[in-house]
Design an enzyme around this catalytic site. Structure first.
Site, mmCIF file in Angstrom:
data_model
loop_
_atom_site.group_PDB
_atom_site.id
_atom_site.type_symbol
_atom_site.label_atom_id
_atom_site.label_comp_id
_atom_site.label_asym_id
_atom_site.label_seq_id
_atom_site.Cartn_x
_atom_site.Cartn_y
_atom_site.Cartn_z
ATOM 1 N N THR A 93 -20.490 18.774 32.551
ATOM 2 C CA THR A 93 -21.922 18.851 32.850
ATOM 3 C C THR A 93 -22.352 20.267 32.486
ATOM 4 O OG1 THR A 93 -21.608 17.311 34.676
ATOM 5 C CG2 THR A 93 -23.666 18.578 34.642
ATOM 6 N N LYS A 168 -28.040 13.799 32.679
ATOM 7 C CA LYS A 168 -27.022 14.027 33.728
ATOM 8 C C LYS A 168 -27.570 14.941 34.834
ATOM 9 C CE LYS A 168 -23.056 14.642 35.832
ATOM 10 N NZ LYS A 168 -22.469 13.646 36.705
HETATM 11 P P1 NAD Z 1 -11.987 20.828 37.817
HETATM 12 O O1 NAD Z 1 -12.276 22.210 38.288
HETATM 13 O O2 NAD Z 1 -11.184 19.914 38.652
HETATM 14 O O3 NAD Z 1 -11.281 20.893 36.371
HETATM 15 C C1 NAD Z 1 -11.611 21.836 35.374
HETATM 16 C C2 NAD Z 1 -10.316 22.188 34.659
HETATM 17 O O4 NAD Z 1 -10.637 23.079 33.587
HETATM 18 C C3 NAD Z 1 -9.295 22.915 35.570
HETATM 19 O O5 NAD Z 1 -8.065 22.247 35.534
HETATM 20 C C4 NAD Z 1 -9.205 24.318 34.954
HETATM 21 O O6 NAD Z 1 -7.933 24.903 35.077
HETATM 22 C C5 NAD Z 1 -9.577 24.029 33.505
HETATM 23 N N1 NAD Z 1 -10.068 25.201 32.778
HETATM 24 C C6 NAD Z 1 -10.983 26.110 33.182
HETATM 25 N N2 NAD Z 1 -11.175 27.022 32.204
HETATM 26 C C7 NAD Z 1 -10.380 26.666 31.179
HETATM 27 C C8 NAD Z 1 -10.139 27.216 29.883
HETATM 28 N N3 NAD Z 1 -10.771 28.321 29.463
HETATM 29 N N4 NAD Z 1 -9.236 26.596 29.072
HETATM 30 C C9 NAD Z 1 -8.574 25.477 29.498
HETATM 31 N N5 NAD Z 1 -8.759 24.913 30.719
HETATM 32 C C10 NAD Z 1 -9.669 25.503 31.539
HETATM 33 O O7 NAD Z 1 -13.419 20.195 37.471
HETATM 34 P P2 NAD Z 1 -13.758 18.644 37.365
HETATM 35 O O8 NAD Z 1 -14.190 18.151 38.701
HETATM 36 O O9 NAD Z 1 -12.704 17.957 36.608
HETATM 37 O O10 NAD Z 1 -15.097 18.730 36.490
HETATM 38 C C11 NAD Z 1 -15.068 18.965 35.096
HETATM 39 C C12 NAD Z 1 -16.490 18.786 34.567
HETATM 40 O O11 NAD Z 1 -16.912 17.441 34.802
HETATM 41 C C13 NAD Z 1 -17.511 19.692 35.252
HETATM 42 O O12 NAD Z 1 -18.439 20.138 34.303
HETATM 43 C C14 NAD Z 1 -18.147 18.798 36.303
HETATM 44 O O13 NAD Z 1 -19.459 19.215 36.629
HETATM 45 C C15 NAD Z 1 -18.106 17.457 35.587
HETATM 46 N N6 NAD Z 1 -18.062 16.275 36.465
HETATM 47 C C16 NAD Z 1 -17.190 16.211 37.526
HETATM 48 C C17 NAD Z 1 -17.142 15.051 38.310
HETATM 49 C C18 NAD Z 1 -16.192 14.909 39.483
HETATM 50 O O14 NAD Z 1 -16.314 13.910 40.243
HETATM 51 N N7 NAD Z 1 -15.272 15.813 39.692
HETATM 52 C C19 NAD Z 1 -17.990 13.972 38.023
HETATM 53 C C20 NAD Z 1 -18.843 14.060 36.924
HETATM 54 C C21 NAD Z 1 -18.875 15.211 36.165
#
Ligand code: NAD
Length: 295
Positions: A93, A168
Site C-alpha cells: 500500500t 486502496k
Molecule cells: P510486514 O512488516 O509484515 O512485512 C514487510 C516485510 O518487508 C518484512 O518482512 C521486512 O523485513 C521486509 N523489508 C522491509 N524493508 C525491506 C527491504 N529494504 N528489503 C527487503 N525486505 C524488506 O508488512 P505486511 O503486513 O506484510 O505488509 C506489507 C504491505 O502490504 C504493506 O504496504 C501493507 O500496508 C500492505 N498490506 C498489509 C495487509 C495485512 O493484513 N498485513 C493487508 C493489505 C495490505
C-alpha cells in the site's frame, strides 16, 4: 503464459509477502524470495542473496514492503540491474504520486510497473483469495494478470498508474472509520444493556453492516484473538496517506478528517505493532475515559 514459464521474485516476506510467495509456488510459479530479515525466508525453496539477484534472474518482481520510501529504495536497485521487459508488481500500500513516478522511471529502463495493492489480509494471501486493485498501463497490467489471478479472487483494474493505490487508500479509510464507529456502537449497546450477540445479528442482517461488523468484530475483537496480521502502524500509515491525498486534491472530507485525527491520536494508547482491531476497544472506551477526565 503458463505459471511454470514465469519466474517470480518476491521481495518482502512479511505477514503478506510470505503467504503470497507460498500461494504462487502452489500455483506452479518458479518463486524466489528475498527479505532483509533472513528468518522470514526459512522454508522457501529458492532464496536470493539480494534485491539485485532477484532483478537479474526473475521475469517478474513482486514487492510487499512497508511503505513508499522503502519501495523507492528497492526499485532503484532493480532499475540498475533488471533487463528490459522485466515487470515490477508492487502490492504494497503506497503513495499514488510515488507510484506514478516509479512507473515513469521504470518505463525509461524498459521495465513495466503495476501497482496492485491488496485487501484480504494474510488469510487471503495464503488462500489466493485477495482482492487486487490494479493500476498501470494496460499492457503491463495484462502481463501481470497470470500472477494476479493466482493470488486473487477478484482483480479490479482501477485505471492508470497509481489508481490502484488511490482505491486502496479509500478502501482503508472506510475500514478505519468503520472500526472507530463500531467501537462507539458497542459502547452504545453496552450502555443500553443490549447483548452484543443480538446487536451483531441485527446489524449483519440490516443496512448498518460492513466488513467490520461481518468479519472483524466476530473474528478478531469479540473472540479476543487480535491476530489479524495487520498492525496499527500500517493502518495509521494508510489513514495518513488517505488524508494527505484529500489535502493534495483539495477534497472537503470532514468526516474522514475526524477519523484520521482519531487514528493519529491513537499513538498515545496503541503501539505500532498492536493489531489494528484494537482501535475498536479504544473507541469503545474513549467516551468513558473523556468523561472520567472531565469529572
Ligand atoms: P510486514 O512488516 O509484515 O512485512 C514487510 C516485510 O518487508 C518484512 O518482512 C521486512 O523485513 C521486509 N523489508 C522491509 N524493508 C525491506 C527491504 N529494504 N528489503 C527487503 N525486505 C524488506 O508488512 P505486511 O503486513 O506484510 O505488509 C506489507 C504491505 O502490504 C504493506 O504496504 C501493507 O500496508 C500492505 N498490506 C498489509 C495487509 C495485512 O493484513 N498485513 C493487508 C493489505 C495490505
Amino acid at each position: 503464459m503458463m505459471p511454470a514459464d514465469l519466474s517470480v521474485g518476491v521481495i518482502g516476506l512479511g505477514a503478506m509477502g510470505r503467504p503470497m510467495a507460498d500461494t504462487l509456488m502452489g500455483a506452479g510459479f518458479d518463486v524466489t524470495g528475498f527479505d532483509m530479515e533472513p528468518s522470514r525466508a526459512i522454508g522457501l525453496a529458492h532464496v536470493a542473496d539480494s534485491v539485485e539477484d532477484i532483478g537479474r534472474t526473475c521475469d517478474v518482481t513482486l514487492l510487499s514492503l512497508p511503505n513508499s520510501a522503502i519501495v523507492e529504495q528497492v526499485c532503484a536497485k532493480l532499475f540498475a540491474v533488471a533487463p528490459q521487459g522485466h515487470l515490477i508488481l508492487d502490492t504494497s500500500t503506497a503513495e499514488p504520486a510515488s507510484t506514478r513516478a516509479l512507473q515513469a522511471e521504470a518505463a525509461k529502463h524498459g521495465i513495466g510497473f503495476v501497482d496492485g495493492p491488496v485487501s484480504g489480509g494474510a488469510k487471503g494471501a495464503g488462500s489466493g483469495t485477495l482482492l487486487v486493485m490494479a493500476g498501470g498501463i494496460e499492457r503491463d497490467v495484462e502481463r501481470a494478470m497470470p500472477v494476479l489471478d493466482a493470488m486473487a479472487r477478484k482483480v479490479v483494474c482501477c485505471g492508470g498508474s497509481g489508481a490502484g493505490n488511490v482505491a486502496k487508500l479509500i478502501n482503508n479509510l472506510l475500514c478505519a472509520a468503520h472500526l472507530s464507529l463500531a467501537g462507539e456502537a458497542l459502547q452504545l449497546a453496552d450502555k443500553a444493556g443490549l447483548a452484543i450477540d443480538a446487536l451483531l445479528d441485527a446489524l449483519n442482517a440490516g443496512s448498518g453492516r460492513s466488513a467490520v461488523t461481518e468479519v472483524n468484530l466476530p473474528t478478531w475483537v469479540l473472540s479476543d484473538a487480535y491476530d489479524s496480521g495487520f498492525t496499527m502502524g500500517l493502518m495509521r500509515k494508510d489513514v495518513r496517506l488517505a488524508a494527505a491525498l484529500a489535502d493534495d486534491l483539495g477534497a472537503e472530507v470532514p468526516m474522514a478528517a475526524l477519523a484520521a485525527a482519531r487514528w493519529a491520536d491513537s499513538v498515545d494508547d496503541l503501539t505500532e505493532g498492536a493489531d489494528f482491531n484494537r482501535m475498536v476497544d479504544l473507541s469503545r472506551a474513549v467516551a468513558d475515559r473523556d468523561k472520567d477526565a472531565a469529572s
